[in-house]
Motif scaffolding. Sequence first.
Motif, PDB file in Angstrom:
ATOM      1  N   PRO A  10     -29.841  26.965  28.623  1.00 14.24           N
ATOM      2  CA  PRO A  10     -30.809  26.715  27.551  1.00 14.24           C
ATOM      3  C   PRO A  10     -32.141  27.369  27.901  1.00 14.24           C
ATOM      4  O   PRO A  10     -32.571  27.332  29.058  1.00 14.24           O
ATOM      5  CB  PRO A  10     -30.927  25.186  27.540  1.00 14.24           C
ATOM      6  CG  PRO A  10     -30.614  24.779  28.939  1.00 14.24           C
ATOM      7  CD  PRO A  10     -29.625  25.789  29.458  1.00 14.24           C
ATOM      8  N   TYR A  11     -32.780  27.979  26.932  1.00 21.74           N
ATOM      9  CA  TYR A  11     -34.089  28.611  27.135  1.00 21.74           C
ATOM     10  C   TYR A  11     -35.153  27.839  26.371  1.00 21.74           C
ATOM     11  O   TYR A  11     -35.077  27.705  25.151  1.00 21.74           O
ATOM     12  CB  TYR A  11     -34.070  30.088  26.699  1.00 21.74           C
ATOM     13  CG  TYR A  11     -33.566  30.974  27.816  1.00 21.74           C
ATOM     14  CD1 TYR A  11     -34.437  31.693  28.611  1.00 21.74           C
ATOM     15  CD2 TYR A  11     -32.216  31.041  28.099  1.00 21.74           C
ATOM     16  CE1 TYR A  11     -33.977  32.478  29.659  1.00 21.74           C
ATOM     17  CE2 TYR A  11     -31.749  31.815  29.148  1.00 21.74           C
ATOM     18  CZ  TYR A  11     -32.634  32.528  29.912  1.00 21.74           C
ATOM     19  OH  TYR A  11     -32.167  33.300  30.951  1.00 21.74           O
ATOM     20  N   TYR A  12     -36.114  27.346  27.111  1.00 23.71           N
ATOM     21  CA  TYR A  12     -37.243  26.606  26.556  1.00 23.71           C
ATOM     22  C   TYR A  12     -38.424  27.567  26.449  1.00 23.71           C
ATOM     23  O   TYR A  12     -38.741  28.283  27.404  1.00 23.71           O
ATOM     24  CB  TYR A  12     -37.609  25.425  27.462  1.00 23.71           C
ATOM     25  CG  TYR A  12     -36.493  24.431  27.603  1.00 23.71           C
ATOM     26  CD1 TYR A  12     -36.372  23.375  26.710  1.00 23.71           C
ATOM     27  CD2 TYR A  12     -35.539  24.564  28.609  1.00 23.71           C
ATOM     28  CE1 TYR A  12     -35.337  22.460  26.823  1.00 23.71           C
ATOM     29  CE2 TYR A  12     -34.497  23.657  28.724  1.00 23.71           C
ATOM     30  CZ  TYR A  12     -34.403  22.613  27.834  1.00 23.71           C
ATOM     31  OH  TYR A  12     -33.372  21.719  27.941  1.00 23.71           O
ATOM     32  N   PHE A  13     -39.069  27.585  25.304  1.00 25.91           N
ATOM     33  CA  PHE A  13     -40.215  28.467  25.107  1.00 25.91           C
ATOM     34  C   PHE A  13     -41.484  27.760  25.560  1.00 25.91           C
ATOM     35  O   PHE A  13     -41.728  26.613  25.187  1.00 25.91           O
ATOM     36  CB  PHE A  13     -40.292  28.920  23.648  1.00 25.91           C
ATOM     37  CG  PHE A  13     -39.343  30.046  23.370  1.00 25.91           C
ATOM     38  CD1 PHE A  13     -39.816  31.332  23.159  1.00 25.91           C
ATOM     39  CD2 PHE A  13     -37.972  29.832  23.370  1.00 25.91           C
ATOM     40  CE1 PHE A  13     -38.936  32.377  22.925  1.00 25.91           C
ATOM     41  CE2 PHE A  13     -37.086  30.868  23.139  1.00 25.91           C
ATOM     42  CZ  PHE A  13     -37.564  32.146  22.917  1.00 25.91           C
ATOM     43  N   VAL A  14     -42.248  28.439  26.404  1.00 32.73           N
ATOM     44  CA  VAL A  14     -43.453  27.891  27.009  1.00 32.73           C
ATOM     45  C   VAL A  14     -44.640  28.790  26.681  1.00 32.73           C
ATOM     46  O   VAL A  14     -44.471  29.946  26.296  1.00 32.73           O
ATOM     47  CB  VAL A  14     -43.286  27.754  28.545  1.00 32.73           C
ATOM     48  CG1 VAL A  14     -42.160  26.781  28.884  1.00 32.73           C
ATOM     49  CG2 VAL A  14     -43.032  29.103  29.203  1.00 32.73           C
ATOM     50  N   ASP A  15     -45.841  28.259  26.861  1.00 30.13           N
ATOM     51  CA  ASP A  15     -47.053  29.038  26.585  1.00 30.13           C
ATOM     52  C   ASP A  15     -47.401  29.993  27.709  1.00 30.13           C
ATOM     53  O   ASP A  15     -47.938  31.068  27.477  1.00 30.13           O
ATOM     54  CB  ASP A  15     -48.235  28.104  26.322  1.00 30.13           C
ATOM     55  CG  ASP A  15     -48.082  27.315  25.036  1.00 30.13           C
ATOM     56  OD1 ASP A  15     -47.442  27.821  24.087  1.00 30.13           O
ATOM     57  OD2 ASP A  15     -48.589  26.183  24.983  1.00 30.13           O
ATOM     58  N   SER A  38     -45.485  27.979  34.337  1.00 30.81           N
ATOM     59  CA  SER A  38     -44.279  27.151  34.253  1.00 30.81           C
ATOM     60  C   SER A  38     -43.340  27.415  35.422  1.00 30.81           C
ATOM     61  O   SER A  38     -42.769  26.485  35.988  1.00 30.81           O
ATOM     62  CB  SER A  38     -43.556  27.405  32.934  1.00 30.81           C
ATOM     63  OG  SER A  38     -44.337  26.945  31.852  1.00 30.81           O
ATOM     64  N   LEU A  39     -43.165  28.685  35.802  1.00 32.29           N
ATOM     65  CA  LEU A  39     -42.331  29.013  36.959  1.00 32.29           C
ATOM     66  C   LEU A  39     -42.860  28.332  38.214  1.00 32.29           C
ATOM     67  O   LEU A  39     -42.105  27.734  38.981  1.00 32.29           O
ATOM     68  CB  LEU A  39     -42.287  30.531  37.184  1.00 32.29           C
ATOM     69  CG  LEU A  39     -41.172  31.308  36.535  1.00 32.29           C
ATOM     70  CD1 LEU A  39     -41.380  32.800  36.713  1.00 32.29           C
ATOM     71  CD2 LEU A  39     -39.817  30.899  37.072  1.00 32.29           C
ATOM     72  N   GLU A  40     -44.156  28.432  38.414  1.00 33.63           N
ATOM     73  CA  GLU A  40     -44.791  27.823  39.590  1.00 33.63           C
ATOM     74  C   GLU A  40     -44.611  26.299  39.572  1.00 33.63           C
ATOM     75  O   GLU A  40     -44.247  25.697  40.585  1.00 33.63           O
ATOM     76  CB  GLU A  40     -46.274  28.182  39.626  1.00 33.63           C
ATOM     77  CG  GLU A  40     -46.992  27.668  40.843  1.00 33.63           C
ATOM     78  CD  GLU A  40     -48.461  28.054  40.856  1.00 33.63           C
ATOM     79  OE1 GLU A  40     -49.261  27.287  41.421  1.00 33.63           O
ATOM     80  OE2 GLU A  40     -48.819  29.118  40.293  1.00 33.63           O
ATOM     81  N   SER A  41     -44.850  25.681  38.439  1.00 28.63           N
ATOM     82  CA  SER A  41     -44.729  24.223  38.333  1.00 28.63           C
ATOM     83  C   SER A  41     -43.299  23.754  38.556  1.00 28.63           C
ATOM     84  O   SER A  41     -43.052  22.776  39.267  1.00 28.63           O
ATOM     85  CB  SER A  41     -45.193  23.747  36.957  1.00 28.63           C
ATOM     86  OG  SER A  41     -46.556  24.010  36.769  1.00 28.63           O
ATOM     87  N   LEU A  96     -40.985  37.570  27.418  1.00 29.64           N
ATOM     88  CA  LEU A  96     -40.775  37.346  28.848  1.00 29.64           C
ATOM     89  C   LEU A  96     -39.764  36.225  29.036  1.00 29.64           C
ATOM     90  O   LEU A  96     -39.845  35.187  28.365  1.00 29.64           O
ATOM     91  CB  LEU A  96     -42.090  36.958  29.523  1.00 29.64           C
ATOM     92  CG  LEU A  96     -43.238  37.952  29.403  1.00 29.64           C
ATOM     93  CD1 LEU A  96     -44.510  37.369  30.027  1.00 29.64           C
ATOM     94  CD2 LEU A  96     -42.877  39.276  30.063  1.00 29.64           C
ATOM     95  N   VAL A  97     -38.827  36.428  29.961  1.00 32.23           N
ATOM     96  CA  VAL A  97     -37.851  35.388  30.275  1.00 32.23           C
ATOM     97  C   VAL A  97     -37.712  35.255  31.781  1.00 32.23           C
ATOM     98  O   VAL A  97     -37.943  36.197  32.532  1.00 32.23           O
ATOM     99  CB  VAL A  97     -36.459  35.670  29.647  1.00 32.23           C
ATOM    100  CG1 VAL A  97     -36.548  35.742  28.132  1.00 32.23           C
ATOM    101  CG2 VAL A  97     -35.840  36.918  30.211  1.00 32.23           C
ATOM    102  N   ALA A  98     -37.320  34.049  32.207  1.00 27.54           N
ATOM    103  CA  ALA A  98     -37.049  33.766  33.614  1.00 27.54           C
ATOM    104  C   ALA A  98     -35.960  32.703  33.659  1.00 27.54           C
ATOM    105  O   ALA A  98     -35.743  31.977  32.678  1.00 27.54           O
ATOM    106  CB  ALA A  98     -38.308  33.272  34.324  1.00 27.54           C
ATOM    107  N   ALA A  99     -35.266  32.604  34.795  1.00 27.69           N
ATOM    108  CA  ALA A  99     -34.207  31.606  34.935  1.00 27.69           C
ATOM    109  C   ALA A  99     -34.353  30.890  36.267  1.00 27.69           C
ATOM    110  O   ALA A  99     -34.732  31.487  37.274  1.00 27.69           O
ATOM    111  CB  ALA A  99     -32.837  32.270  34.838  1.00 27.69           C
ATOM    112  N   PRO A 139     -44.344  37.094  22.924  1.00 31.97           N
ATOM    113  CA  PRO A 139     -45.399  38.091  23.125  1.00 31.97           C
ATOM    114  C   PRO A 139     -46.743  37.572  22.637  1.00 31.97           C
ATOM    115  O   PRO A 139     -46.793  36.792  21.683  1.00 31.97           O
ATOM    116  CB  PRO A 139     -44.962  39.277  22.284  1.00 31.97           C
ATOM    117  CG  PRO A 139     -43.526  39.036  21.934  1.00 31.97           C
ATOM    118  CD  PRO A 139     -43.275  37.566  22.062  1.00 31.97           C
ATOM    119  N   ALA A 140     -47.795  38.001  23.301  1.00 31.59           N
ATOM    120  CA  ALA A 140     -49.157  37.579  22.920  1.00 31.59           C
ATOM    121  C   ALA A 140     -49.568  38.173  21.606  1.00 31.59           C
ATOM    122  O   ALA A 140     -49.125  39.153  21.147  1.00 31.59           O
ATOM    123  CB  ALA A 140     -50.149  37.979  24.002  1.00 31.59           C
TER     124      ALA A 140
END
Length: 113
Positions: free
Chosen positions: A61-66, A71-74, A94-97, A112-113
């Motif tokens: 599942p992919y959650y969209f974050v600001d 978020s990666l660090e947290s 941008l995506v990360a897992a 995207p901004a």
Amino acid sequence: MALKTILYPVQDLAQAKTLFSTLFGVEPYVDQPYYVAFSADGQDVGLVPNGQQRGLTGATPYYFVDDIAKSLESLAGAGATVVEDAKDVGGGLLVAALKDADGNMIGIAQQPA
């Protein structure tokens, strides 16, 4: 934060595309050799060929974050393991897992901004 996308790593993209087309009753809105995407009642479902080779196991599942970096660090600080650092997958998305302590996949994405 919202759950917007679920990705499935697949070995046989053509077979998976047929299966999900049948399941949802629609053709994919993205149909590329590297990614196939469906929209089913507002939920995006993507098929990722050879996703297992990138460390993806099972549905993610992919959650969209600001802020993906924050978020990666947290999440890493809360015990998650980064599987795939943030990267632009096109158009500024941008995506990360990550994996939680039980090995479950968690995806995060930033528009995207």
